[in-house]
Design a protein around this motif. Structure first.
Motif, PDB file in Angstrom:
ATOM      1  N   TRP A 350       0.845  -1.202   0.000  1.00  0.00           N
ATOM      2  CA  TRP A 350       0.000   0.000   0.000  1.00  0.00           C
ATOM      3  C   TRP A 350       0.885   1.259   0.000  1.00  0.00           C
ATOM      4  CZ3 TRP A 350      -1.993   2.069   5.196  1.00  0.00           C
ATOM      5  CH2 TRP A 350      -2.875   3.127   5.004  1.00  0.00           C
ATOM      6  N   ARG A 351       1.909   1.258   0.861  1.00  0.00           N
ATOM      7  CA  ARG A 351       2.790   2.434   0.926  1.00  0.00           C
ATOM      8  C   ARG A 351       3.596   2.600  -0.366  1.00  0.00           C
ATOM      9  NH1 ARG A 351       4.974   2.334   7.205  1.00  0.00           N
ATOM     10  NH2 ARG A 351       2.930   2.730   8.127  1.00  0.00           N
ATOM     11  N   LEU A 352       3.857   1.501  -1.055  1.00  0.00           N
ATOM     12  CA  LEU A 352       4.601   1.601  -2.318  1.00  0.00           C
ATOM     13  C   LEU A 352       3.720   2.191  -3.427  1.00  0.00           C
ATOM     14  CD1 LEU A 352       6.410  -1.836  -2.098  1.00  0.00           C
ATOM     15  CD2 LEU A 352       7.543   0.398  -2.122  1.00  0.00           C
ATOM     16  N   GLY A 353       2.412   2.284  -3.167  1.00  0.00           N
ATOM     17  CA  GLY A 353       1.512   2.916  -4.146  1.00  0.00           C
ATOM     18  C   GLY A 353       0.448   1.988  -4.699  1.00  0.00           C
ATOM     19  N   ALA A 354       0.439   0.693  -4.254  1.00  0.00           N
ATOM     20  CA  ALA A 354      -0.534  -0.243  -4.820  1.00  0.00           C
ATOM     21  C   ALA A 354      -1.954   0.016  -4.318  1.00  0.00           C
ATOM     22  CB  ALA A 354      -0.137  -1.677  -4.481  1.00  0.00           C
ATOM     23  N   GLY A 355      -2.071   0.655  -3.132  1.00  0.00           N
ATOM     24  CA  GLY A 355      -3.399   0.893  -2.570  1.00  0.00           C
ATOM     25  C   GLY A 355      -3.645   2.366  -2.376  1.00  0.00           C
ATOM     26  N   ARG A 356      -4.817   2.672  -1.838  1.00  0.00           N
ATOM     27  CA  ARG A 356      -5.170   4.083  -1.650  1.00  0.00           C
ATOM     28  C   ARG A 356      -5.560   4.345  -0.199  1.00  0.00           C
ATOM     29  NH1 ARG A 356      -8.873   1.865  -5.017  1.00  0.00           N
ATOM     30  NH2 ARG A 356      -8.410   3.091  -6.858  1.00  0.00           N
ATOM     31  N   ALA A 357      -5.332   5.599   0.262  1.00  0.00           N
ATOM     32  CA  ALA A 357      -5.714   5.971   1.617  1.00  0.00           C
ATOM     33  C   ALA A 357      -7.139   6.537   1.615  1.00  0.00           C
ATOM     34  CB  ALA A 357      -4.746   7.007   2.166  1.00  0.00           C
ATOM     35  N   ASP A 361      -8.352   8.488  -4.274  1.00  0.00           N
ATOM     36  CA  ASP A 361      -6.937   8.474  -4.674  1.00  0.00           C
ATOM     37  C   ASP A 361      -6.717   7.504  -5.851  1.00  0.00           C
ATOM     38  OD1 ASP A 361      -6.449  10.110  -2.537  1.00  0.00           O
ATOM     39  OD2 ASP A 361      -5.598   8.554  -1.250  1.00  0.00           O
ATOM     40  N   PRO A 362      -5.735   7.823  -6.738  1.00  0.00           N
ATOM     41  CA  PRO A 362      -5.379   6.845  -7.781  1.00  0.00           C
ATOM     42  C   PRO A 362      -4.436   5.783  -7.199  1.00  0.00           C
ATOM     43  CG  PRO A 362      -4.067   8.824  -8.032  1.00  0.00           C
ATOM     44  CD  PRO A 362      -4.956   9.064  -6.843  1.00  0.00           C
ATOM     45  N   VAL A 363      -4.296   4.647  -7.886  1.00  0.00           N
ATOM     46  CA  VAL A 363      -3.304   3.651  -7.460  1.00  0.00           C
ATOM     47  C   VAL A 363      -2.236   3.531  -8.542  1.00  0.00           C
ATOM     48  CG1 VAL A 363      -4.916   2.280  -6.074  1.00  0.00           C
ATOM     49  CG2 VAL A 363      -4.554   1.680  -8.467  1.00  0.00           C
ATOM     50  N   GLN A 364      -1.050   3.072  -8.146  1.00  0.00           N
ATOM     51  CA  GLN A 364       0.000   2.770  -9.131  1.00  0.00           C
ATOM     52  C   GLN A 364      -0.214   1.333  -9.594  1.00  0.00           C
ATOM     53  OE1 GLN A 364       4.075   3.381  -7.837  1.00  0.00           O
ATOM     54  NE2 GLN A 364       3.499   5.202  -6.686  1.00  0.00           N
ATOM     55  N   LEU A 365      -0.387   1.160 -10.892  1.00  0.00           N
ATOM     56  CA  LEU A 365      -0.705  -0.182 -11.403  1.00  0.00           C
ATOM     57  C   LEU A 365       0.467  -1.153 -11.256  1.00  0.00           C
ATOM     58  CD1 LEU A 365      -2.719   0.917 -14.549  1.00  0.00           C
ATOM     59  CD2 LEU A 365      -3.607   0.071 -12.362  1.00  0.00           C
ATOM     60  N   ALA A 366       1.700  -0.617 -11.295  1.00  0.00           N
ATOM     61  CA  ALA A 366       2.868  -1.506 -11.259  1.00  0.00           C
ATOM     62  C   ALA A 366       3.417  -1.697  -9.844  1.00  0.00           C
ATOM     63  CB  ALA A 366       3.966  -0.952 -12.161  1.00  0.00           C
ATOM     64  N   ALA A 367       2.817  -1.042  -8.849  1.00  0.00           N
ATOM     65  CA  ALA A 367       3.378  -1.109  -7.489  1.00  0.00           C
ATOM     66  C   ALA A 367       2.976  -2.405  -6.785  1.00  0.00           C
ATOM     67  CB  ALA A 367       2.897   0.092  -6.676  1.00  0.00           C
ATOM     68  N   GLY A 368       3.822  -2.830  -5.851  1.00  0.00           N
ATOM     69  CA  GLY A 368       3.481  -4.006  -5.053  1.00  0.00           C
ATOM     70  C   GLY A 368       4.712  -4.683  -4.493  1.00  0.00           C
ATOM     71  N   VAL A 369       4.483  -5.881  -3.970  1.00  0.00           N
ATOM     72  CA  VAL A 369       5.564  -6.660  -3.354  1.00  0.00           C
ATOM     73  C   VAL A 369       5.530  -8.054  -3.965  1.00  0.00           C
ATOM     74  CG1 VAL A 369       6.417  -7.654  -1.178  1.00  0.00           C
ATOM     75  CG2 VAL A 369       5.353  -5.382  -1.169  1.00  0.00           C
ATOM     76  N   ARG A 370       6.712  -8.589  -4.281  1.00  0.00           N
ATOM     77  CA  ARG A 370       6.779 -10.014  -4.645  1.00  0.00           C
ATOM     78  C   ARG A 370       7.496 -10.739  -3.523  1.00  0.00           C
ATOM     79  NH1 ARG A 370       7.564 -13.074  -8.999  1.00  0.00           N
ATOM     80  NH2 ARG A 370       9.748 -12.491  -9.147  1.00  0.00           N
ATOM     81  N   CYS A 371       6.854 -11.753  -2.958  1.00  0.00           N
ATOM     82  CA  CYS A 371       7.438 -12.517  -1.856  1.00  0.00           C
ATOM     83  C   CYS A 371       8.176 -13.692  -2.503  1.00  0.00           C
ATOM     84  CB  CYS A 371       6.353 -13.035  -0.914  1.00  0.00           C
ATOM     85  SG  CYS A 371       5.251 -11.717  -0.345  1.00  0.00           S
TER      86      CYS A 371
END
Ligand code: URA
Length: 428
Positions: A350-357, A361-371
């Motif tokens: 979420w903090r990387l931009g994948a979610g919204r507060a 708010d817009p979201v970043q489509l490419a943001a996220g985490v790969r485990c």
């Protein structure tokens, strides 16, 4: 002349009384019309939060919220069945599940939402596919269901408008976490969407609404009871959300993982949960003789996915957005990954931009985490553990902060048997 005064309804619930069907129908309708004021509904929501509602009151409350708007009437030849998840981290299951169940012979009308907070939204994920359109009219939904068998799109504004208003109020009055209010909110939207049957994925654990199995069971029971009271065959699965589902958490990254599952690969937990939910959906749809594992392996589910994406203007073969920046978190020592906390990974994504507060708010489509490792995996010192994807590298320190203390490496070879993803099942 109104038949009741809001203050009397509030007082009754404040004093622990049951509300009558007439009181419930009136108060929900009058709130939707603006006759019951926001502060009165806030007081009533708090009284319900504190004193609860029994299953008959909750079923009535749900019915009143359904009646505040329109019910979709789906005229399709196939049996209709939908799935709803209470929300989790890395929960992309709708993406492979809807086309899979459609390829098995049912029709899946899945009206979804956008993400808010640390759990992602299905529509945000699908919007990473170039051209894909979330907003469909009721006619388009009906046509796509008949032609493709699956539709995943935005809920129309006419579905349970009372819930839309009440949910926004609960959000700012600390009255979200009430079983009768959550259950009636979820079921009013799902029943209004017109599906004949419903499977609920009730998440349990740090990344979920319900942190304990006891709370999750009580929500599952309330959901199943509402389904029964409204003639919608409903089953609930309680599933683990203590660690992220699959490897990908975000938007485009989750679509990539869902397509891997549809092509016969993908992480074992995502495949397991997709098949478990598909089996329950097919049972409720009267199609228990169809084996979803065979249909998945045959490639028919992937073909249905491509048709579903095409039907909404998307190009299933298009390249998905890539992040401008990737930060790798390495294992600080060798060992077995004993724990990877879902909530922490969800907040990091979420903090990387994948979610919204805020919902606008817009979201970043490419943001996220790969485990890159899952609990139970052995990792060596310096091996990449997590990949943080973002278009705004200045967000990385805050994401790392969220991840601090989020995983344990142990020297033991067997840190305890990993539980399966499905923890329990509650039928109506
Ligand atoms: N999801 C909903 O739709 N409603 C709630 O109240 C909580 C989660």
């Amino acid at each position: 002349m109104e038949p009741f005064a809001a203050v009397d309804v509030i007082r009754a619930k404040r004093d622990g009384e049951r509300l009558s069907a007439e009181q419930i129908e009136w108060v929900v309708d009058a709130y939707t019309r603006g006759v019951v004021a926001e502060e009165q509904m806030a007081a009533l929501a708090m009284a319900i939060f504190l004193n609860g509602m029994d299953s008959a009151e909750t079923a009535r409350w749900t019915g009143a919220m359904i009646d505040s708007g329109e019910r979709l009437s789906l005229h399709v030849a196939r049996p209709t069945v939908d799935k709803h998840s209470t929300g989790g981290v890395g929960d992309k299951i709708t993406l492979p599940l809807a086309p899979l169940v459609a390829a098995c012979g049912a029709a899946v009308p899945q009206l979804s939402g956008r993400g808010l907070g640390h759990t992602g939204g299905t529509l945000d994920k699908l919007e990473s596919i170039p051209g894909w359109r979330a907003e469909l009219s009721a006619e388009e939904i009906g046509r796509q269901l008949a032609e493709v068998g699956a539709v995943v799109c935005a809920a129309t504004p006419t579905l349970a408008p009372a819930d839309r208003k009440l949910y926004a109020l609960r959000d700012v009055t600390s009255t979200v976490e009430s079983v009768p209010l959550i259950a009636s909110s979820i079921m009013s939207k799902k029943i209004a969407e017109g599906s004949g049957a419903l499977v609920l994925d009730v998440k349990v654990g740090s990344g979920a609404f319900m942190k304990t199995i006891r709370q999750a069971r009580s929500l599952a029971r309330a959901l199943v009871d509402i389904g029964a009271a409204h003639g919608v065959a409903t089953t609930a699965l309680l599933t683990d959300m203590s660690t992220p589902l699959g490897s990908a958490v975000g938007n485009a990254v989750e679509v990539v993982e869902a397509v891997e599952v549809l092509k016969g690969g993908g992480p074992a937990d995502v495949v397991e949960l997709t098949l478990a939910l598909a089996r329950e959906m097919l049972t409720l749809a009267g199609l228990s003789h169809v084996d979803p594992a065979e249909v998945l392996a045959s490639g028919e589910a992937y073909e249905t996915w491509c048709r579903m994406i095409h039907a909404q203007g998307g190009d299933p073969d298009a390249e998905l957005p890539k992040p401008a920046h990737v930060h790798v978190v390495e294992a600080p020592e060798s060992g077995v990954l004993a724990r990877l906390d879902a909530y922490a990974v969800g907040v990091a994504a979420w903090r990387l931009g994948a979610g919204r507060a805020r919902k606008e708010d817009p979201v970043q489509l490419a943001a996220g985490v790969r485990c890159l490792a899952k609990p139970g995996d052995r990792v060596e010192r310096g091996q990449p553990l997590l990949e943080l994807h973002t278009d705004t590298p200045e967000a990385v320190p805050a994401a790392l902060d969220a991840l601090s203390g989020s995983y344990d490496l142990t020297q033991r070879h067997n840190p305890g048997a990993a539980e399966g993803t499905v923890l329990d099942l509650i039928r109506g």
